[in-house]
Scaffold this active site. Structure first.
Site, PDB file in Angstrom:
ATOM      1  N   ASP A  24       0.785  -1.245   0.000  1.00 23.03           N
ATOM      2  CA  ASP A  24       0.000   0.000   0.000  1.00 23.03           C
ATOM      3  C   ASP A  24       0.816   1.294   0.000  1.00 23.03           C
ATOM      4  OD1 ASP A  24      -1.963  -1.906   0.197  1.00 23.03           O
ATOM      5  OD2 ASP A  24      -2.748  -1.247   2.124  1.00 23.03           O
ATOM      6  N   LYS A 129      -6.678  -4.894  -3.105  1.00 21.73           N
ATOM      7  CA  LYS A 129      -7.306  -5.532  -1.947  1.00 21.73           C
ATOM      8  C   LYS A 129      -8.326  -4.590  -1.317  1.00 21.73           C
ATOM      9  CE  LYS A 129      -3.547  -4.290   1.272  1.00 21.73           C
ATOM     10  NZ  LYS A 129      -4.310  -3.525   2.238  1.00 21.73           N
ATOM     11  N   CYS A 162      -2.224  -2.564   7.795  1.00 20.81           N
ATOM     12  CA  CYS A 162      -2.214  -3.495   6.654  1.00 20.81           C
ATOM     13  C   CYS A 162      -0.980  -4.397   6.625  1.00 20.81           C
ATOM     14  CB  CYS A 162      -2.346  -2.714   5.356  1.00 20.81           C
ATOM     15  SG  CYS A 162      -3.993  -1.984   5.184  1.00 20.81           S
TER      16      CYS A 162
HETATM   17  C1  C5J Z   1      -3.109   0.623   5.532  1.00 19.41           C
HETATM   18  C2  C5J Z   1      -4.840   1.862   6.644  1.00 19.41           C
HETATM   19  N1  C5J Z   1      -2.600   0.409   4.330  1.00 19.41           N
HETATM   20  N2  C5J Z   1      -4.034   2.238   7.648  1.00 19.41           N
HETATM   21  N3  C5J Z   1      -4.362   1.147   5.592  1.00 19.41           N
HETATM   22  O1  C5J Z   1      -2.477   0.371   6.546  1.00 19.41           O
HETATM   23  O2  C5J Z   1      -6.006   2.175   6.658  1.00 19.41           O
END
Ligand code: C5J
Length: 225
Positions: A24, A129, A162
């Site tokens: 991400d 995802k 995540c």
């Molecule tokens: C991730 C989030 N990628 N913190 N998303 O950690 O909402």
């Protein structure tokens, strides 16, 4: 087998059976005007790891080892976004709202994209995802099986959300996972520190952690394979 100096004990990296999973590294989490900032977070902490994540990706690319990128996001009709997720918190922008980088966390919008410095190249797998974990409702498990991967090196954001969720999913599926400490970050330094401890406690109950320099040292001198 390459032995990486790691916490809580050396990580056995298996060349030919190891994939890098970069979680991400999207504008929506890393740049001003995105989802992360809309939740009140300081995104500069996350921006700071971009060069280190870039070095890690380069290490894998130079050896021809697989690189997998993930992106958290949803279809434009939000059919894959549970109302419970959209309604959570008190963001100035909710998932699907129009912001400075397009609709927040929506496939194809500028904010949903991976930052330019870490953009996937041809042949690299990109997993979209809808959840925090990269295995939930995705083809990641099938892709890893196709690659013959048994070991994962993990990087990205955010450490305790995540990244940790994905490592826990991977651990339950039998993967050995190494998180690169300086290639992951949280908006909350204390949460990052706690997540690293949770992962490595009790004899690597979720996995291992190590700085990028330890991985670089371990693979130095080995022929690309
Ligand atoms: C991730 C989030 N990628 N913190 N998303 O950690 O909402």
């Amino acid at each position: 087998m390459i032995s990486v100096d790691a916490t809580p004990f050396p990580f056995p990296l298996s060349p030919g059976h190891t994939a890098l999973v970069v979680i991400d590294m999207q504008r929506d989490f890393v740049e001003p005007g995105g989802f992360g900032e809309s939740l009140g977070n300081d995104v500069t902490r996350l921006q700071a790891i971009i060069p280190t994540v870039g070095r890690l990706i380069a290490l894998f690319r130079e050896r021809g080892w697989p690189v997998i990128h993930t992106r958290e996001g949803h279809r434009p009709d939000l059919g894959d976004c549970p109302p419970a997720k959209r309604g959570r918190g008190n963001p100035t922008l909710r998932i699907g709202d129009h912001g400075p980088m397009g609709r927040v966390l929506i496939h194809g919008e500028p904010g949903h994209g991976i930052v330019d410095e870490l953009a996937p190249i041809d042949g690299e797998i990109v997993i979209d995802k809808p959840g925090k974990g990269a295995f939930y409702a995705t083809s990641l498990g099938d892709e890893l099986a196709r690659l013959g991967a048994t070991h994962l090196v993990v990087a990205g954001v955010t450490t305790e959300v995540c990244v940790q969720t994905t490592m826990r999913e991977a651990n339950d599926r039998g993967f050995d996972c190494l998180l690169i400490e300086d290639a992951t970050e949280s908006y909350f330094p204390e949460f990052k520190a706690a997540a690293l401890k949770m992962i490595t406690a009790q004899g690597a109950i979720v996995g291992w952690t190590a700085p990028l320099s330890a991985l670089e040292t371990a693979v130095a001198g080995r022929a690309a394979a």
